[in-house]
Design an enzyme around this catalytic site. Sequence first.
Site, PDB file in Angstrom:
ATOM      1  N   GLN A   1       0.815  -1.223   0.003  1.00 55.73           N
ATOM      2  CA  GLN A   1      -0.040  -0.161  -0.130  1.00 55.73           C
ATOM      3  C   GLN A   1       0.807   1.243   0.094  1.00 55.73           C
ATOM      4  O   GLN A   1       1.806   1.103   0.295  1.00 55.73           O
ATOM      5  CB  GLN A   1      -0.982   0.277   1.233  1.00 55.73           C
ATOM      6  CG  GLN A   1      -0.167  -0.366   2.672  1.00 55.73           C
ATOM      7  CD  GLN A   1      -0.981  -1.032   3.461  1.00 55.73           C
ATOM      8  OE1 GLN A   1      -2.113  -1.013   3.307  1.00 55.73           O
ATOM      9  NE2 GLN A   1      -0.376  -1.759   4.607  1.00 55.73           N
TER      10      GLN A   1
ATOM     11  N   HIS B   1     -10.118   3.599  18.714  1.00 58.31           N
ATOM     12  CA  HIS B   1      -9.579   2.406  19.231  1.00 58.31           C
ATOM     13  C   HIS B   1     -10.529   1.755  20.555  1.00 58.31           C
ATOM     14  O   HIS B   1     -10.686   0.774  20.563  1.00 58.31           O
ATOM     15  CB  HIS B   1      -8.066   2.497  19.529  1.00 58.31           C
ATOM     16  CG  HIS B   1      -7.134   2.659  18.286  1.00 58.31           C
ATOM     17  ND1 HIS B   1      -6.763   3.888  17.946  1.00 58.31           N
ATOM     18  CD2 HIS B   1      -6.781   1.881  17.408  1.00 58.31           C
ATOM     19  CE1 HIS B   1      -5.996   3.572  16.780  1.00 58.31           C
ATOM     20  NE2 HIS B   1      -6.336   2.484  16.303  1.00 58.31           N
TER      21      HIS B   1
ATOM     22  N   ASP C   1      -9.139  -5.081  12.843  1.00 62.10           N
ATOM     23  CA  ASP C   1      -8.876  -3.685  12.512  1.00 62.10           C
ATOM     24  C   ASP C   1      -7.813  -3.312  11.315  1.00 62.10           C
ATOM     25  O   ASP C   1      -6.730  -3.101  11.268  1.00 62.10           O
ATOM     26  CB  ASP C   1      -7.692  -3.027  13.751  1.00 62.10           C
ATOM     27  CG  ASP C   1      -7.341  -1.673  13.561  1.00 62.10           C
ATOM     28  OD1 ASP C   1      -8.217  -0.823  13.005  1.00 62.10           O
ATOM     29  OD2 ASP C   1      -6.634  -1.189  14.514  1.00 62.10           O
TER      30      ASP C   1
ATOM     31  N   PRO D   1      -5.353  -5.032   0.435  1.00 61.79           N
ATOM     32  CA  PRO D   1      -4.964  -6.086   0.669  1.00 61.79           C
ATOM     33  C   PRO D   1      -6.084  -6.822   1.904  1.00 61.79           C
ATOM     34  O   PRO D   1      -5.883  -7.903   2.196  1.00 61.79           O
ATOM     35  CB  PRO D   1      -3.609  -6.092   1.401  1.00 61.79           C
ATOM     36  CG  PRO D   1      -3.303  -4.773   1.752  1.00 61.79           C
ATOM     37  CD  PRO D   1      -4.416  -3.921   0.913  1.00 61.79           C
TER      38      PRO D   1
END
Length: 296
Positions: free
Chosen positions: A36, A67, A161, A170
Amino acid sequence: MPKTEHFQWYVEEFAPTEFHHHAIDELYYAGRTAFQSVAVLRTPTFGKMLVLDGDTQSSQHDEKIYHESLVHPALAAVRDRGEILILGGGEGATLREVLRYPGVRRCTMVDIDGEVVDLCKRYLPEWSDGAFEDPRARLIVGDALAFLKEDRGTYGAVISDLTEPLADSPSFPLFNGEVFRDIRARLAPGGVYVLQASTAGFHNMALHAKMARSLRAHFTHVASFFTHVPAFDNDWAFIACSDAVDVAALDGRAIDAYVDELRGENYFYDAQTHRRIFSLPLYLRRELAKPGDAFV
Ligand code: SAM
């Protein structure tokens, strides 16, 4: 404050007709890994930011909103918090939040991109805050898809995550029925699979609804929840899935008892926040109830 023309800009494109401009104070890194494109930069409003393939992943000043939302409702709900698995999680902040629970014996994090993890350790150490050095942390640099095929462990929670499942990401191969079955098989009794699940803005919730529809075919309880994440300039959604527990309906006293056990203080999540983030507006409930296509 310098005038607009004195800045260079990071422009996040949500759609060809929607953009958010962030002024850049400093660019720490810009390049490409095998998987990436990566930028690490600092903006006046949000502090440092990680950007992958042009999408903001988290920002220094509000990453705890994201988070804590991803980790704590699920961990508060599970029966056994001894073994936890994170899919993706590059910055190490999801790992940090998991390890704040003293009863976690081991947290395995599987991220495909070791370069991103290293860049985060180097430029964004506030995110992991020492979590990678915790003896309970096990970092595996590899494809979560392959890990799920080979691994025979069981986990109280599997926390996804990953980047959004866009066709060229991906993470895309991790969104289909076969993988959802593999994840379900990795859950300990009473376990929860929770995932970051794209946007829930009124104008842009199709991908989230598709994820929720897909997961309903595999789990008894599939609960969407969301909160506004200012750096994303959007309402950000998550989904908690389980055969044993409806995370949305978690009792406030159980949440308080769990939060009391965490090391340090929460910034965002407590029993009152839980009620707010799982309380969905009518337009979103309607969208989630509609039939439509699914990840198969
Ligand atoms: N907060 C995020 C967002 O807004 O999309 C996600 C955070 S985290 C940086 C996403 C991580 O998922 C990245 O570090 C990326 O390398 C990882 N990832 C993507 N595909 C993966 C795969 N197939 N296996 C393991 N990790 C993957």
